[in-house]
Motif scaffolding. Structure first.
Motif, short mmCIF file in Angstrom:
data_model
loop_
_atom_site.label_atom_id
_atom_site.label_comp_id
_atom_site.label_asym_id
_atom_site.label_seq_id
_atom_site.Cartn_x
_atom_site.Cartn_y
_atom_site.Cartn_z
N TYR A 118 -34.45 -60.27 28.16
CA TYR A 118 -35.48 -59.23 28.12
C TYR A 118 -35.41 -58.36 29.37
O TYR A 118 -35.53 -57.15 29.30
N TRP A 123 -34.35 -56.53 23.37
CA TRP A 123 -35.63 -56.82 22.73
C TRP A 123 -35.46 -57.39 21.32
O TRP A 123 -36.38 -57.34 20.53
N GLU A 145 -35.71 -54.41 33.55
CA GLU A 145 -37.12 -54.67 33.82
C GLU A 145 -37.37 -54.70 35.32
O GLU A 145 -36.61 -55.29 36.08
#
Length: 189
Positions: A118, A123, A145
């Motif tokens: 992730y 995803w 991220e």
């Protein structure tokens, strides 16, 4: 079979011993980061990065030092009962508890792999195949991220450390399981 088990034990114990000896000094890195934070807060402008960096260092210290702690027998036990048991009874109980620990660590490892995928911008529902594709070069990394703090560091490095730490802990658990099997068979370790 006994020779393979002893070779596995020697290899895993050697890796975790050396890494654990290095990670012992991670506490000094953590102290340095926190000292820097304290000095900056008192005399200069507070640094934005120190709290999260201290957390990241602590994750590495704890997760990568865990296998060494297990190898040295420094983890928590209920010695009130355990201390008086025979070697065979200890081996039986240790085998049972290490199997439970392995199950728990496999769940943590899968969670760390999913979280790392992730953090690399994936995803979908197959994090294992995605990470394998990233390593082999067949998959591309997506939007990375970042933390929601003011410093906004990328999170994938600490998540990779978690994967490595959980994997090494599983290997150390398997090493301890092999040691218990050898003890039950009456072999010296």
């Amino acid at each position: 079979m006994q020779r393979m088990m002893r070779g596995f034990i020697r290899g895993v114990d050697a890796v975790n011993y050396r890494l654990g000896r290095v990670m012992m000094y991670g506490i000094f890195v953590l102290m340095g980061v926190l000292l820097w934070s304290s000095v900056n807060k008192v005399f200069f402008l507070p640094s934005l990065w120190t709290l999260e960096m201290a957390q990241f260092v602590m994750v590495g210290y704890y997760v990568l030092g865990g296998p060494y702690s297990m190898q040295m027998g420094d983890h928590v036990r209920m010695d009130l009962l355990y201390g008086d048991w025979s070697v065979r009874k200890k081996a039986w109980v240790d085998m049972f508890t290490v199997l439970l620990l392995i199950f728990y660590l496999v769940v943590l490892l899968y969670g760390a792999i999913s979280s790392t995928a992730y953090s690399l911008g994936y995803w979908q529902t197959e994090p294992l195949s995605y990470l394998f594709g990233v390593v082999t070069g067949t998959e591309e990394i997506g939007r990375l991220e970042q933390s929601s703090s003011a410093w906004r560091p990328y999170l994938w490095p600490v998540k990779v450390v978690m994967i490595v730490g959980f994997f090494l802990m599983i290997l150390q658990c398997l090493s301890e399981l092999c040691k218990d099997v050898l003890r039950l068979k009456g072999h010296e370790i």
